[in-house]
Design an enzyme around this catalytic site. Structure first.
Site, PDB file in Angstrom:
ATOM      1  CE1 TYR A 149     -61.190  72.205 -25.363  1.00  0.00           C
ATOM      2  CE2 TYR A 149     -62.877  71.155 -26.676  1.00  0.00           C
ATOM      3  CZ  TYR A 149     -62.223  71.304 -25.472  1.00  0.00           C
ATOM      4  OH  TYR A 149     -62.594  70.573 -24.385  1.00  0.00           O
ATOM      5  NE  ARG A 160     -76.538  79.935 -20.149  1.00  0.00           N
ATOM      6  CZ  ARG A 160     -75.831  79.421 -21.168  1.00  0.00           C
ATOM      7  NH1 ARG A 160     -75.808  78.113 -21.381  1.00  0.00           N
ATOM      8  NH2 ARG A 160     -75.150  80.195 -21.975  1.00  0.00           N
ATOM      9  NE  ARG A 161     -79.037  80.755 -23.167  1.00  0.00           N
ATOM     10  CZ  ARG A 161     -79.112  79.440 -22.909  1.00  0.00           C
ATOM     11  NH1 ARG A 161     -80.054  78.973 -22.103  1.00  0.00           N
ATOM     12  NH2 ARG A 161     -78.254  78.634 -23.467  1.00  0.00           N
ATOM     13  CG  HIS A 215     -67.065  71.280 -27.317  1.00  0.00           C
ATOM     14  ND1 HIS A 215     -67.204  71.696 -26.018  1.00  0.00           N
ATOM     15  CD2 HIS A 215     -65.826  70.742 -27.400  1.00  0.00           C
ATOM     16  CE1 HIS A 215     -66.108  71.397 -25.336  1.00  0.00           C
ATOM     17  NE2 HIS A 215     -65.253  70.820 -26.159  1.00  0.00           N
ATOM     18  CG  HIS A 241     -67.968  75.974 -17.521  1.00  0.00           C
ATOM     19  ND1 HIS A 241     -66.807  75.291 -17.234  1.00  0.00           N
ATOM     20  CD2 HIS A 241     -68.192  75.777 -18.847  1.00  0.00           C
ATOM     21  CE1 HIS A 241     -66.357  74.708 -18.334  1.00  0.00           C
ATOM     22  NE2 HIS A 241     -67.170  74.992 -19.334  1.00  0.00           N
ATOM     23  CG  PHE A 242     -69.507  80.767 -20.491  1.00  0.00           C
ATOM     24  CD1 PHE A 242     -69.431  82.135 -20.595  1.00  0.00           C
ATOM     25  CD2 PHE A 242     -70.755  80.157 -20.556  1.00  0.00           C
ATOM     26  CE1 PHE A 242     -70.569  82.897 -20.728  1.00  0.00           C
ATOM     27  CE2 PHE A 242     -71.905  80.917 -20.689  1.00  0.00           C
ATOM     28  CZ  PHE A 242     -71.808  82.291 -20.769  1.00  0.00           C
ATOM     29  CG  HIS A 243     -68.109  84.881 -17.213  1.00  0.00           C
ATOM     30  ND1 HIS A 243     -69.354  84.451 -17.575  1.00  0.00           N
ATOM     31  CD2 HIS A 243     -67.965  86.103 -17.772  1.00  0.00           C
ATOM     32  CE1 HIS A 243     -69.946  85.383 -18.324  1.00  0.00           C
ATOM     33  NE2 HIS A 243     -69.121  86.406 -18.449  1.00  0.00           N
TER      34      HIS A 243
HETATM   35 FE1  HAS Z   1     -67.159  74.224 -21.398  1.00  0.00          FE
HETATM   36  C1  HAS Z   1     -70.564  74.854 -21.559  1.00  0.00           C
HETATM   37  C2  HAS Z   1     -67.786  70.906 -20.856  1.00  0.00           C
HETATM   38  C3  HAS Z   1     -63.768  73.561 -21.445  1.00  0.00           C
HETATM   39  C4  HAS Z   1     -66.580  77.337 -22.756  1.00  0.00           C
HETATM   40  N1  HAS Z   1     -68.350  75.797 -22.012  1.00  0.00           N
HETATM   41  C5  HAS Z   1     -69.718  75.868 -21.979  1.00  0.00           C
HETATM   42  C6  HAS Z   1     -70.154  77.127 -22.494  1.00  0.00           C
HETATM   43  C7  HAS Z   1     -69.021  77.818 -22.871  1.00  0.00           C
HETATM   44  C8  HAS Z   1     -67.896  76.970 -22.556  1.00  0.00           C
HETATM   45  C9  HAS Z   1     -68.960  79.189 -23.518  1.00  0.00           C
HETATM   46  O1  HAS Z   1     -70.161  68.998 -21.098  1.00  0.00           O
HETATM   47  C10 HAS Z   1     -71.604  77.620 -22.575  1.00  0.00           C
HETATM   48  C11 HAS Z   1     -72.188  77.470 -23.928  1.00  0.00           C
HETATM   49  C12 HAS Z   1     -73.605  78.028 -23.942  1.00  0.00           C
HETATM   50  O2  HAS Z   1     -73.762  79.246 -24.110  1.00  0.00           O
HETATM   51  O3  HAS Z   1     -74.544  77.237 -23.729  1.00  0.00           O
HETATM   52  N2  HAS Z   1     -66.009  72.565 -21.126  1.00  0.00           N
HETATM   53  C13 HAS Z   1     -66.463  71.311 -20.905  1.00  0.00           C
HETATM   54  C14 HAS Z   1     -65.332  70.398 -20.754  1.00  0.00           C
HETATM   55  C15 HAS Z   1     -64.195  71.151 -20.903  1.00  0.00           C
HETATM   56  C16 HAS Z   1     -64.634  72.503 -21.166  1.00  0.00           C
HETATM   57  C17 HAS Z   1     -65.391  68.921 -20.489  1.00  0.00           C
HETATM   58  N3  HAS Z   1     -65.509  75.252 -21.961  1.00  0.00           N
HETATM   59  C18 HAS Z   1     -64.207  74.792 -21.913  1.00  0.00           C
HETATM   60  C19 HAS Z   1     -63.317  75.793 -22.440  1.00  0.00           C
HETATM   61  C20 HAS Z   1     -64.120  76.861 -22.824  1.00  0.00           C
HETATM   62  C21 HAS Z   1     -65.477  76.499 -22.506  1.00  0.00           C
HETATM   63  C22 HAS Z   1     -61.821  75.650 -22.563  1.00  0.00           C
HETATM   64  C23 HAS Z   1     -63.765  78.174 -23.440  1.00  0.00           C
HETATM   65  C24 HAS Z   1     -62.592  78.547 -23.827  1.00  0.00           C
HETATM   66  N4  HAS Z   1     -68.842  73.118 -21.195  1.00  0.00           N
HETATM   67  C25 HAS Z   1     -68.879  71.770 -21.025  1.00  0.00           C
HETATM   68  C26 HAS Z   1     -70.279  71.302 -21.059  1.00  0.00           C
HETATM   69  C27 HAS Z   1     -71.072  72.421 -21.265  1.00  0.00           C
HETATM   70  C28 HAS Z   1     -70.148  73.544 -21.349  1.00  0.00           C
HETATM   71  C29 HAS Z   1     -70.792  69.947 -20.915  1.00  0.00           C
HETATM   72  C30 HAS Z   1     -72.603  72.471 -21.398  1.00  0.00           C
HETATM   73  C31 HAS Z   1     -73.255  72.770 -20.122  1.00  0.00           C
HETATM   74  C32 HAS Z   1     -74.760  72.898 -20.304  1.00  0.00           C
HETATM   75  O4  HAS Z   1     -75.482  72.011 -19.837  1.00  0.00           O
HETATM   76  O5  HAS Z   1     -75.235  73.866 -20.926  1.00  0.00           O
HETATM   77  C33 HAS Z   1     -62.770  70.617 -20.868  1.00  0.00           C
HETATM   78  O6  HAS Z   1     -62.114  70.918 -22.071  1.00  0.00           O
HETATM   79  C34 HAS Z   1     -61.964  71.105 -19.712  1.00  0.00           C
HETATM   80  C35 HAS Z   1     -60.602  70.438 -19.615  1.00  0.00           C
HETATM   81  C36 HAS Z   1     -59.654  71.229 -18.772  1.00  0.00           C
HETATM   82  C37 HAS Z   1     -58.913  70.772 -17.761  1.00  0.00           C
HETATM   83  C38 HAS Z   1     -58.018  71.713 -16.989  1.00  0.00           C
HETATM   84  C39 HAS Z   1     -56.535  71.597 -17.321  1.00  0.00           C
HETATM   85  C40 HAS Z   1     -55.751  72.643 -16.589  1.00  0.00           C
HETATM   86  C41 HAS Z   1     -54.721  73.358 -17.106  1.00  0.00           C
HETATM   87  C42 HAS Z   1     -54.059  74.434 -16.259  1.00  0.00           C
HETATM   88  C43 HAS Z   1     -52.834  73.934 -15.533  1.00  0.00           C
HETATM   89  C44 HAS Z   1     -52.365  74.948 -14.520  1.00  0.00           C
HETATM   90  C45 HAS Z   1     -51.072  75.215 -14.236  1.00  0.00           C
HETATM   91  C46 HAS Z   1     -50.736  76.251 -13.202  1.00  0.00           C
HETATM   92  C47 HAS Z   1     -49.952  74.522 -14.889  1.00  0.00           C
HETATM   93  C48 HAS Z   1     -58.941  69.347 -17.355  1.00  0.00           C
HETATM   94  C49 HAS Z   1     -54.191  73.115 -18.483  1.00  0.00           C
HETATM   95  C50 HAS Z   1     -50.138  75.534 -12.021  1.00  0.00           C
HETATM   96  C51 HAS Z   1     -49.690  76.382 -10.891  1.00  0.00           C
HETATM   97  C52 HAS Z   1     -50.004  76.169  -9.605  1.00  0.00           C
HETATM   98  C53 HAS Z   1     -49.367  77.003  -8.572  1.00  0.00           C
HETATM   99  C54 HAS Z   1     -51.018  75.172  -9.166  1.00  0.00           C
HETATM  100 CU    CU Z   2     -68.715  72.007 -25.021  1.00  0.00          CU
END
Ligand code: HAS
Ligand code: CU
Length: 558
Positions: A233, A445-446, A229, A380-382
């Protein structure tokens, strides 16, 4: 392109030797992008039933190439190159020792990558990028990956030394924000990658060589996700560096708050590691209580991302209103819509809104039961790594490569870069959208192309898989465009001085909150949280181990 002069000296160039080092990392990253991209194209075609692989190449072999080259190798080389450039840009030239460490790290990583790649090509390591036991690879594959990690430690040490040196030479002064961010990312990386190093050295290598017959699957997966995890980050934080420090400068304003940015990075250090079990919510052998604790901690690690979103909105809005914007979203009009250095990270931010929301779904225990091991997770991860993060990396490469090669991002290349960003956005929306949908319909998946013996449910998936292939093909064309632009920027674009934009923050003259840069405090809290989250579940695995698995290798499953 030129920038209005706001804050840190935008004319500062890297010295030749540091530039060479950064470029070497970028070239190897680009090479991996090509390999991973080709594998990706073949994969979407196979999975949609359009193509059969020739010459005995297996689907899972291809999937391993795709995951390793893109998720592990492309990212690590980009990150190390980018971070070296960042510390050299804001702290000053590396010393010869620091530079030597970076080169040793670079070559160690190359040797490791080549070793792992040979094993994958020989079909001796068809275990995907997560190399879960009991899938078993040739021990040279594990040694190769271990070398990539050791190489990154050596390189990270050089970067941390540059930051420490700056602090020593400027006693009492606020360290440059970018160098603080690099230091946090490296420390997080050092602490988390210990988990996978232990897994590989003490469990997988002895088992693969045959010194021990069985491997403890639960423990190996737990050590992997202790690392895994935080790994996501480690990918994200360099993109956040660009969002906090580079993007405000490109649009012509200051960062919203230096203190807020540091605080959010501190929280990433604390909460990125003690949450790995959210990848194991359906695994047996871990008490529900400890799954619950790690889910709570996962929701804590969402906070710094929400702080980042807030800070970005604030930066954009303050800038727009200064220019006379009215109404709720009037500020949007004032953003530089024809500057690829802004547009690519901006599309990344937009993608991170659904990407992050999907993360919250994944982390919620009950909903995880629905999506776990479905292709929803791949969707999700794409959105997260492959759009929010990687598009930001591409946007950064478009000024970083010419910055180091003494060339400029010409109007023509900027236009191509915009096209590249838009094709990525469209291709990924199609592909990742389809993945999210069929994931909810239960598609795994996979998984290779299969009609599942004509099952009714599987018939529903086929049309979506064809849609995935359309999105994937667009993405492949977009990767070719990235490579074309980067080669131009490295060797053929007009000569000149491109900038590495670094903004100041509105609260530049305020002091840093004392604890945020107190490394003893940071490390004690990080370790305490890890001990709280992991001591009991890992002790239970050690005290009451499962019988262990013998392993599946080549010839046993494929
Ligand atoms: Fe994830 C699975 C939970 C973030 C990557 N994640 C994965 C896997 C990958 C991955 C590669 O809890 C698969 C791993 C595998 O092969 O099995 N993930 C989360 C959570 C977050 C999260 C809670 N993941 C990421 C990030 C990744 C990433 C970042 C890569 C860089 N993920 C999971 C969980 C799994 C998981 C489970 C396991 C699932 C399973 O069962 O297998 C959080 O960090 C997300 C927080 C983000 C936000 C968004 C904030 C938004 C921002 C943009 C603002 C936009 C603006 C533009 C300012 C709350 C900062 C505004 C303009 C306008 C005009 C509107
Ligand atoms: Cu994770």
């Amino acid at each position: 392109m030129s920038l209005r002069n706001l804050g840190p000296d935008q004319t500062r160039k890297l010295n030749k030797q540091d530039s060479k080092l950064v470029l070497a990392h970028m070239y190897f990253a680009m090479f991996n992008l090509l390999l991973g991209g080709v594998a990706a194209l073949l994969q979407v075609l196979v999975r949609s039933g359009t193509l059969e692989l020739p010459a005995g190449i297996g689907y899972y072999q291809l999937l391993t190439i795709h995951g390793v080259t893109l998720a592990l190798v492309f990212t690590t080389f980009f990150i190390m190159g980018f971070q070296i450039a960042a510390v050299s840009r804001v702290c000053g030239d590396l010393t010869s020792t620091q530079r030597l460490l970076s080169w040793i790290g670079f070559y160690t990583m190359i040797i490791g990558t080549v070793a792992a790649a040979i094993m994958i090509l020989l079909n001796e390591a068809t275990v995907l990028y997560t190399f879960y036991a009991p899938l078993k690879a040739h021990f040279i594959y594990y040694v190769g990956l271990a070398l990539v990690i050791v190489g990154s430690w050596i390189s990270a040490a050089g970067q941390i030394m540059r930051y420490v040196q700056w602090k020593r030479e400027n006693k009492g002064a606020k360290s440059p924000l970018l160098s603080y961010m690099v230091a946090i990312n490296n420390v997080m990386w050092l602490v988390c990658s210990l988990g996978v190093a232990i897994e590989v050295l003490f469990m997988l290598i002895p088992w693969s060589i045959g010194w021990v017959e069985r491997v403890d699957v639960s423990l190996s997966r737990t050590l992997f996700w202790y690392f895994g995890h935080a790994l996501v980050y480690f990918w994200l934080l360099p993109a956040y560096m660009v969002w906090y420090v580079v993007v405000p400068k490109i649009i012509g304003t200051k960062g919203f708050s230096d203190n807020l940015a540091r605080m959010s990075f501190m929280l990433f250090l604390f909460f990125s590691i003690p949450v790995g079990i959210h990848h194991q919510l359906v695994d047996p052998g871990i008490d529900a209580f400890w799954k619950y604790i790690q889910v709570v901690l996962t929701f804590m690690v969402v906070i710094p991302s929400l702080m980042t979103a807030f800070s970005l909105f604030a930066t954009f809005e303050i800038f727009g209103r200064e220019k006379g914007a009215k109404g709720l979203f009037g500020w949007l009009k004032h953003l530089p819509w024809n500057d690829s250095r802004f547009i690519l990270p901006f599309i990344g931010m937009l993608a991170f809104i659904p990407g992050g929301a999907g993360g919250l779904v994944n982390a919620s225990n009950q909903m995880n039961q629905v999506i776990h091991n479905t292709i929803w997770v791949t969707g999700h991860f794409h959105l997260t790594i492959s759009t929010a993060v990687v598009l930001t990396y591409f946007g950064a490469m478009y000024w970083l490569i010419p910055y180091c090669s003494g060339r400029i991002l010409s109007k023509r290349l900027n236009k191509l870069a915009l096209i590249q960003g838009y094709t990525w956005a469209v291709g990924m929306s199609i592909m990742s959208g389809a993945m999210h949908f069929i994931g909810l319909f239960g598609a795994p998946r996979r998984s290779d192309y299969s009609e599942y013996g004509g099952a009714e449910q599987a018939k529903e998936w086929i049309a979506y898989q064809a849609v995935q292939a359309v999105g994937g093909t667009l993405l492949f064309l977009s990767i070719l465009l990235v490579l074309y632009i980067c080669v131009q920027l490295a060797f053929f674009a007009p000569k000149g001085h491109e900038v590495f934009p670094v903004s100041e923050a509105f609260d530049r003259d305020e002091k840093v909150y004392p604890l945020v840069e107190n490394w003893k405090f940071l490390i004690v809290v990080t370790i305490a949280l890890i001990l709280i989250a992991y001591t009991v579940p890992v002790s239970q695995m050690l005290l009451d181990p499962a019988p262990g698995a013998k392993g599946f290798g080549k010839g046993q499953v494929w």
